[in-house]
Design a protein around this motif. Structure first.
Motif, PDB file in Angstrom:
ATOM      1  N   LYS A  44       1.081  -1.059  -0.174  1.00  0.00           N
ATOM      2  CA  LYS A  44      -0.197   0.062   0.468  1.00  0.00           C
ATOM      3  C   LYS A  44       0.305   1.307   0.080  1.00  0.00           C
ATOM      4  CE  LYS A  44      -3.935  -1.893   1.350  1.00  0.00           C
ATOM      5  NZ  LYS A  44      -5.468  -1.505   0.644  1.00  0.00           N
ATOM      6  N   ALA A  45       0.429   2.075  -0.924  1.00  0.00           N
ATOM      7  CA  ALA A  45       0.940   4.014  -0.530  1.00  0.00           C
ATOM      8  C   ALA A  45      -0.189   4.610  -0.320  1.00  0.00           C
ATOM      9  CB  ALA A  45       2.237   3.291  -1.742  1.00  0.00           C
ATOM     10  N   PHE A  46       0.599   6.143  -0.249  1.00  0.00           N
ATOM     11  CA  PHE A  46      -0.064   7.242   0.219  1.00  0.00           C
ATOM     12  C   PHE A  46       0.412   7.959  -1.225  1.00  0.00           C
ATOM     13  CE2 PHE A  46      -1.126   4.929   3.778  1.00  0.00           C
ATOM     14  CZ  PHE A  46      -2.249   4.782   4.221  1.00  0.00           C
ATOM     15  N   ALA A  47      -0.778   8.794  -1.155  1.00  0.00           N
ATOM     16  CA  ALA A  47      -0.310  10.028  -1.928  1.00  0.00           C
ATOM     17  C   ALA A  47      -1.510  11.281  -1.495  1.00  0.00           C
ATOM     18  CB  ALA A  47      -0.132   9.700  -3.771  1.00  0.00           C
ATOM     19  N   VAL A  48      -1.240  12.279  -2.572  1.00  0.00           N
ATOM     20  CA  VAL A  48      -2.090  13.297  -1.353  1.00  0.00           C
ATOM     21  C   VAL A  48      -3.040  13.886  -2.850  1.00  0.00           C
ATOM     22  CG1 VAL A  48      -2.368  15.324  -0.522  1.00  0.00           C
ATOM     23  CG2 VAL A  48      -0.845  13.963   0.153  1.00  0.00           C
ATOM     24  N   ARG A  51      -2.799   3.494  -3.669  1.00  0.00           N
ATOM     25  CA  ARG A  51      -2.673   3.207  -4.630  1.00  0.00           C
ATOM     26  C   ARG A  51      -2.398   1.518  -4.215  1.00  0.00           C
ATOM     27  NH1 ARG A  51       1.126   0.548  -9.038  1.00  0.00           N
ATOM     28  NH2 ARG A  51      -0.651  -0.881 -10.225  1.00  0.00           N
ATOM     29  N   ASP A  52      -3.172   0.263  -4.230  1.00  0.00           N
ATOM     30  CA  ASP A  52      -2.968  -0.592  -3.656  1.00  0.00           C
ATOM     31  C   ASP A  52      -2.088  -1.904  -4.247  1.00  0.00           C
ATOM     32  OD1 ASP A  52      -3.112  -3.823  -3.021  1.00  0.00           O
ATOM     33  OD2 ASP A  52      -5.002  -3.208  -1.664  1.00  0.00           O
ATOM     34  N   LEU A  53      -0.762  -2.147  -4.204  1.00  0.00           N
ATOM     35  CA  LEU A  53      -0.242  -2.747  -5.344  1.00  0.00           C
ATOM     36  C   LEU A  53      -0.336  -4.353  -5.722  1.00  0.00           C
ATOM     37  CD1 LEU A  53       3.152  -1.633  -4.476  1.00  0.00           C
ATOM     38  CD2 LEU A  53       2.058  -0.448  -6.062  1.00  0.00           C
ATOM     39  N   ASN A  54      -1.362  -4.861  -5.014  1.00  0.00           N
ATOM     40  CA  ASN A  54      -1.539  -5.836  -5.441  1.00  0.00           C
ATOM     41  C   ASN A  54      -3.535  -5.885  -5.944  1.00  0.00           C
ATOM     42  OD1 ASN A  54       0.669  -7.490  -4.686  1.00  0.00           O
ATOM     43  ND2 ASN A  54       0.204  -7.087  -2.324  1.00  0.00           N
ATOM     44  N   GLY A  55      -3.608  -4.653  -5.970  1.00  0.00           N
ATOM     45  CA  GLY A  55      -5.261  -5.398  -5.551  1.00  0.00           C
ATOM     46  C   GLY A  55      -5.698  -4.126  -6.688  1.00  0.00           C
ATOM     47  N   SER A  82     -11.709   8.769  11.083  1.00  0.00           N
ATOM     48  CA  SER A  82     -11.444  10.389  10.847  1.00  0.00           C
ATOM     49  C   SER A  82     -12.029  11.521   9.979  1.00  0.00           C
ATOM     50  CB  SER A  82     -10.144  10.810  11.838  1.00  0.00           C
ATOM     51  OG  SER A  82      -9.645  10.170  11.007  1.00  0.00           O
ATOM     52  N   LYS A  83     -11.745  10.710   8.833  1.00  0.00           N
ATOM     53  CA  LYS A  83     -11.095  11.136   7.532  1.00  0.00           C
ATOM     54  C   LYS A  83     -12.606  10.594   6.435  1.00  0.00           C
ATOM     55  CE  LYS A  83      -7.483  12.920   8.178  1.00  0.00           C
ATOM     56  NZ  LYS A  83      -6.883  14.239   9.365  1.00  0.00           N
ATOM     57  N   ALA A  84     -12.713  11.665   5.367  1.00  0.00           N
ATOM     58  CA  ALA A  84     -13.757  11.313   4.415  1.00  0.00           C
ATOM     59  C   ALA A  84     -12.945  10.561   3.270  1.00  0.00           C
ATOM     60  CB  ALA A  84     -14.238  12.681   3.350  1.00  0.00           C
ATOM     61  N   MET A  85     -12.984   9.273   3.435  1.00  0.00           N
ATOM     62  CA  MET A  85     -12.195   8.304   2.330  1.00  0.00           C
ATOM     63  C   MET A  85     -13.352   7.949   1.300  1.00  0.00           C
ATOM     64  SD  MET A  85      -9.900   6.450   5.086  1.00  0.00           S
ATOM     65  CE  MET A  85      -9.026   5.313   4.021  1.00  0.00           C
ATOM     66  N   ILE A  86     -12.743   7.711  -0.208  1.00  0.00           N
ATOM     67  CA  ILE A  86     -13.291   6.788  -0.826  1.00  0.00           C
ATOM     68  C   ILE A  86     -12.354   5.884  -1.738  1.00  0.00           C
ATOM     69  CG2 ILE A  86     -13.397   8.780  -2.157  1.00  0.00           C
ATOM     70  CD1 ILE A  86     -15.815   7.882  -3.616  1.00  0.00           C
ATOM     71  N   GLU A  87     -12.440   4.996  -1.994  1.00  0.00           N
ATOM     72  CA  GLU A  87     -12.142   3.474  -2.763  1.00  0.00           C
ATOM     73  C   GLU A  87     -11.993   3.832  -4.527  1.00  0.00           C
ATOM     74  OE1 GLU A  87      -9.551   0.127  -2.134  1.00  0.00           O
ATOM     75  OE2 GLU A  87     -11.960   0.742  -1.011  1.00  0.00           O
ATOM     76  N   PHE A  88     -11.380   3.474  -5.496  1.00  0.00           N
ATOM     77  CA  PHE A  88     -11.351   3.333  -6.829  1.00  0.00           C
ATOM     78  C   PHE A  88     -10.358   2.529  -7.313  1.00  0.00           C
ATOM     79  CE2 PHE A  88     -13.496   7.607  -6.920  1.00  0.00           C
ATOM     80  CZ  PHE A  88     -13.093   8.202  -6.103  1.00  0.00           C
ATOM     81  N   ASP A  89     -10.739   2.104  -8.199  1.00  0.00           N
ATOM     82  CA  ASP A  89     -10.261   1.418  -9.060  1.00  0.00           C
ATOM     83  C   ASP A  89      -9.022   2.057  -9.899  1.00  0.00           C
ATOM     84  OD1 ASP A  89     -11.337   1.357 -11.667  1.00  0.00           O
ATOM     85  OD2 ASP A  89     -11.957  -0.666 -11.808  1.00  0.00           O
ATOM     86  N   LEU A  90      -8.039   1.504 -10.333  1.00  0.00           N
ATOM     87  CA  LEU A  90      -7.038   2.077 -11.261  1.00  0.00           C
ATOM     88  C   LEU A  90      -7.887   3.336 -12.172  1.00  0.00           C
ATOM     89  CD1 LEU A  90      -3.646  -0.569 -10.681  1.00  0.00           C
ATOM     90  CD2 LEU A  90      -4.974   1.801  -9.317  1.00  0.00           C
ATOM     91  N   LYS A  91      -8.856   2.402 -13.114  1.00  0.00           N
ATOM     92  CA  LYS A  91      -9.468   3.399 -13.702  1.00  0.00           C
ATOM     93  C   LYS A  91     -10.048   4.606 -13.101  1.00  0.00           C
ATOM     94  CE  LYS A  91      -9.448  -0.732 -17.492  1.00  0.00           C
ATOM     95  NZ  LYS A  91      -9.654  -1.175 -18.226  1.00  0.00           N
ATOM     96  N   GLY A  92     -10.455   4.578 -12.734  1.00  0.00           N
ATOM     97  CA  GLY A  92     -11.320   5.851 -11.661  1.00  0.00           C
ATOM     98  C   GLY A  92     -13.416   5.591 -11.142  1.00  0.00           C
ATOM     99  N   SER A  93     -13.193   3.965 -11.603  1.00  0.00           N
ATOM    100  CA  SER A  93     -14.643   3.252 -10.648  1.00  0.00           C
ATOM    101  C   SER A  93     -14.847   3.058  -9.110  1.00  0.00           C
ATOM    102  CB  SER A  93     -14.795   1.801 -10.744  1.00  0.00           C
ATOM    103  OG  SER A  93     -15.158   2.461 -12.767  1.00  0.00           O
ATOM    104  N   ILE A  94     -15.615   3.769  -8.974  1.00  0.00           N
ATOM    105  CA  ILE A  94     -15.514   3.609  -7.506  1.00  0.00           C
ATOM    106  C   ILE A  94     -16.278   2.240  -6.365  1.00  0.00           C
ATOM    107  CG2 ILE A  94     -16.897   4.983  -5.330  1.00  0.00           C
ATOM    108  CD1 ILE A  94     -17.620   7.060  -7.458  1.00  0.00           C
ATOM    109  N   LEU A 134      -1.879   7.207 -11.850  1.00  0.00           N
ATOM    110  CA  LEU A 134      -1.637   6.598  -9.778  1.00  0.00           C
ATOM    111  C   LEU A 134      -2.107   5.355 -10.858  1.00  0.00           C
ATOM    112  CD1 LEU A 134      -4.853   9.098  -9.022  1.00  0.00           C
ATOM    113  CD2 LEU A 134      -2.531   8.521  -7.906  1.00  0.00           C
ATOM    114  N   ALA A 135      -2.440   4.666 -12.167  1.00  0.00           N
ATOM    115  CA  ALA A 135      -1.515   3.584 -12.003  1.00  0.00           C
ATOM    116  C   ALA A 135      -1.046   2.782 -12.515  1.00  0.00           C
ATOM    117  CB  ALA A 135      -2.953   3.248 -14.066  1.00  0.00           C
ATOM    118  N   LYS A 136       0.249   3.351 -12.500  1.00  0.00           N
ATOM    119  CA  LYS A 136       1.647   3.645 -11.562  1.00  0.00           C
ATOM    120  C   LYS A 136       2.260   3.568 -11.131  1.00  0.00           C
ATOM    121  CE  LYS A 136       2.268   5.153 -17.369  1.00  0.00           C
ATOM    122  NZ  LYS A 136       2.873   5.948 -18.131  1.00  0.00           N
TER     123      LYS A 136
END
Length: 125
Positions: free
Chosen positions: A4-8, A13-17, A47-59, A103-105
């Motif tokens: 897992k890695a974080f960006a702002v 991006r989950d490198l495996n998923g 504590s934060k507003a979080m949303i998860e996407f696949d690498l193509k941008g789908s929620i 992001l996909a990379k």
């Protein structure tokens, strides 16, 4: 290598998923190991507003904080593309396409981004 890695603004991006997560505030910029990072993730999710996407941008998912902030239900968002949160002209821009390519990379992106909530109200992250 951490999976897992974080960006702002919290495009993670989950490198495996093959997933990207967005939260509403700046998270640690260094990569973390998921075994030691589970507690951090749980705290951020509470504590934060979080949303998860696949690498193509789908929620894929959104937490309660994000849903309350943006005004959508989870059922309204799952499967939609991230572009529902931005101006239509921005969604077709080369910069927006480059964002998702980066992001996909696994490239970390930092910046302020404006999200448009249900009903048109804007939020800056």
């Amino acid at each position: 290598m951490p999976n897992k890695a974080f960006a702002v603004p919290e495009h993670r991006r989950d490198l495996n998923g093959g997933r990207v997560t967005t939260t509403g505030k700046k998270a640690p910029s260094q990569a973390i190991d998921t075994t030691s990072g589970q507690e951090l993730f749980t705290a951020l999710n509470r504590s934060k507003a979080m949303i998860e996407f696949d690498l193509k941008g789908s929620i894929l998912s959104a937490n309660t904080n994000f849903l309350q902030l943006i005004g959508y239900s989870e059922a309204e968002l799952i499967g939609q593309h991230h572009s529902i949160f931005i101006e239509p002209a921005d969604a077709i821009s080369s910069e927006y396409k480059q964002l998702w390519t980066s992001l996909a990379k696994g490239t970390m992106r930092e910046g302020e981004y404006r999200y448009i909530a249900k009903g048109g109200k804007g939020y800056g992250y």
